[in-house]
Design an enzyme around this catalytic site. Sequence first.
Site, PDB file in Angstrom:
ATOM      1  N   LYS A 111       0.968  -1.191  -0.094  1.00  5.43           N
ATOM      2  CA  LYS A 111      -0.057  -0.034  -0.010  1.00  5.43           C
ATOM      3  C   LYS A 111       0.742   1.352   0.235  1.00  5.43           C
ATOM      4  O   LYS A 111       0.474   2.308  -0.707  1.00  5.43           O
ATOM      5  CB  LYS A 111      -0.911   0.046   1.157  1.00  5.43           C
ATOM      6  N   LYS A 195      -3.462 -10.639  -6.971  1.00  2.00           N
ATOM      7  CA  LYS A 195      -4.823 -10.794  -6.350  1.00  2.00           C
ATOM      8  C   LYS A 195      -5.977  -9.946  -6.790  1.00  2.00           C
ATOM      9  O   LYS A 195      -5.738  -8.730  -7.107  1.00  2.00           O
ATOM     10  CB  LYS A 195      -4.432 -10.334  -5.006  1.00  2.00           C
ATOM     11  N   LYS A 198     -10.276  -5.077  -4.028  1.00  2.00           N
ATOM     12  CA  LYS A 198     -11.258  -3.870  -4.030  1.00  2.00           C
ATOM     13  C   LYS A 198     -10.569  -2.651  -4.438  1.00  2.00           C
ATOM     14  O   LYS A 198     -11.101  -1.751  -4.712  1.00  2.00           O
ATOM     15  CB  LYS A 198     -12.250  -4.198  -3.168  1.00  2.00           C
TER      16      LYS A 198
HETATM   17  P1  TYM Z   1     -10.455  -6.507   3.495  1.00  2.00           P
HETATM   18  O1  TYM Z   1     -11.792  -6.030   3.614  1.00  2.00           O
HETATM   19  O2  TYM Z   1      -9.573  -6.264   2.747  1.00  2.00           O
HETATM   20  O3  TYM Z   1     -10.911  -8.024   3.044  1.00  2.00           O
HETATM   21  C1  TYM Z   1     -12.069  -8.849   3.400  1.00  2.00           C
HETATM   22  C2  TYM Z   1     -11.713 -10.155   3.630  1.00  2.00           C
HETATM   23  O4  TYM Z   1     -11.605 -10.708   2.259  1.00  2.00           O
HETATM   24  C3  TYM Z   1     -10.406 -11.447   1.748  1.00  2.00           C
HETATM   25  N1  TYM Z   1      -9.935 -11.309   0.431  1.00  2.00           N
HETATM   26  C4  TYM Z   1      -9.815 -12.242  -0.426  1.00  2.00           C
HETATM   27  N2  TYM Z   1      -9.949 -13.641  -0.508  1.00  2.00           N
HETATM   28  C5  TYM Z   1      -9.468 -14.521  -1.475  1.00  2.00           C
HETATM   29  N3  TYM Z   1      -9.124 -13.897  -2.434  1.00  2.00           N
HETATM   30  C6  TYM Z   1      -8.913 -12.427  -2.763  1.00  2.00           C
HETATM   31  N4  TYM Z   1      -8.796 -11.862  -3.812  1.00  2.00           N
HETATM   32  C7  TYM Z   1      -9.400 -11.542  -1.714  1.00  2.00           C
HETATM   33  N5  TYM Z   1      -9.586 -10.332  -1.438  1.00  2.00           N
HETATM   34  C8  TYM Z   1      -9.616 -10.117  -0.182  1.00  2.00           C
HETATM   35  C9  TYM Z   1      -9.444 -10.913   2.988  1.00  2.00           C
HETATM   36  O5  TYM Z   1      -8.490 -12.001   3.101  1.00  2.00           O
HETATM   37  C10 TYM Z   1     -10.326 -10.665   4.186  1.00  2.00           C
HETATM   38  O6  TYM Z   1     -10.423 -12.005   4.734  1.00  2.00           O
HETATM   39  N6  TYM Z   1      -7.889  -6.286   7.530  1.00  2.00           N
HETATM   40  C11 TYM Z   1      -9.145  -6.777   7.016  1.00  2.00           C
HETATM   41  C12 TYM Z   1     -10.237  -6.414   7.978  1.00  2.00           C
HETATM   42  C13 TYM Z   1      -9.981  -6.615   9.504  1.00  2.00           C
HETATM   43  C14 TYM Z   1     -10.228  -8.029  10.167  1.00  2.00           C
HETATM   44  C15 TYM Z   1      -9.982  -7.512  11.307  1.00  2.00           C
HETATM   45  C16 TYM Z   1     -10.188  -9.406   9.454  1.00  2.00           C
HETATM   46  C17 TYM Z   1      -9.764  -5.602  10.333  1.00  2.00           C
HETATM   47  N7  TYM Z   1      -9.815  -6.246  11.531  1.00  2.00           N
HETATM   48  C18 TYM Z   1      -9.787  -8.560  12.324  1.00  2.00           C
HETATM   49  C19 TYM Z   1     -10.311 -10.304  10.562  1.00  2.00           C
HETATM   50  C20 TYM Z   1      -9.876 -10.019  11.975  1.00  2.00           C
HETATM   51  C21 TYM Z   1      -9.235  -6.484   5.724  1.00  2.00           C
HETATM   52  O7  TYM Z   1      -8.771  -5.367   5.381  1.00  2.00           O
HETATM   53  O8  TYM Z   1     -10.040  -7.086   4.905  1.00  2.00           O
END
Ligand code: TYM
Length: 331
Positions: A111, A195, A198
């Site tokens: 990032k 990957k 979003k």
């Molecule tokens: P975020 O919002 O980026 O993504 C949400 C979830 O989607 C999964 N993900 C994917 N899985 C498979 N293929 C992909 N291309 C793909 N892109 C995203 C991510 O691995 C995630 O599980 N940091 C986290 C949010 C968060 C969180 C937490 C999660 C904040 N605190 C505590 C678990 C526990 C995040 O940004 O996810």
Amino acid sequence: MAKALSGIKPTGGLTIGNYLGALRHFKNYQEDNELFIFVADMHALTLPIDPDYLKKNIYDIVALYLAAGLDPKKTVLFRQSDINEVGQLNSIIANYIYMGELSRMTQFKEKSRALNNKEIGVGLFTYPVLMSADLLLYDTEVCPVGEDQVQHVELARDIAKRINSRYKKKIFNIPHAVVSGVGKRIKNLQDPTKKMSKSDERGSKGVIYLIEDDEKSIRKKIMSAVTDLGTEVKYDEKNKPGISNLIQIYCTFTNKTIEEAEKIFADSNYGNFKKCVADAVLNELLPFKAKYEEYRSNMDYLNSVLLDGAERARKIAEVVLKRVRSTVGLI
Ligand code: TYM
């Protein structure tokens, strides 16, 4: 009964990667665990975001959670920023995490690079500290996530262990990440070496958006996905990343193994295979999207779910924070 927790950032444009890697699995934890699922709205501030867009996205995520089968009577469904305790825990545990550990985080590096290493907010750097606070505040044991979040969960584990050992008692549970087999890292359809994200440019042809894309555009994106040389539908991430990604998508939506898929498409050309991938995706996504629309139009219900979830989450958070405060000497 284990405590499970996960969250999604309301930064907009959720993709089928988010769905297959995380969202789709959450309901499986609902029956036999104490499940906490939240909207990570404070994490959404780690990169610049328009306030009205953020507000809209928060409700989008709640409606997606409900459409994905989360029952707010069983699951504690809440918004991260509704629980003040997370801020205090964040400040406390920040003292036990080293700068070197945070600089090594892959997501931080990616990032920051995307920002050309300029104007990187401290919040982006300390992102995993807040994520650790999320995990530790609710005594999490299990954290279902996609592969890209595993490093963050591992950091939370290290911190929990470090603090427990510093004070020679079990203050925190030690969380661990659970990553689904296929679907853990869905790739961009136009560039299957990276990957599906979003945070890619809006409206990208290589990204299937859960909310924004309709049947026609989902079909079009899958049919025009980059494929590889050759004609065989065979899983080979190294030499056939495009086809392998589509096989992953197909298998996750149909609950089939890779071997089964390879058998089904042994005599198939890429065109026919892609059509079947699109059918599999739409077969599940269309009813899901219809449910989403229904929940999304009921703002009173969404607000009541968040209100109730916050009350329940706060009860646990208060107990855990009290335990931490007294251990470190804040009382
Ligand atoms: P975020 O919002 O980026 O993504 C949400 C979830 O989607 C999964 N993900 C994917 N899985 C498979 N293929 C992909 N291309 C793909 N892109 C995203 C991510 O691995 C995630 O599980 N940091 C986290 C949010 C968060 C969180 C937490 C999660 C904040 N605190 C505590 C678990 C526990 C995040 O940004 O996810």
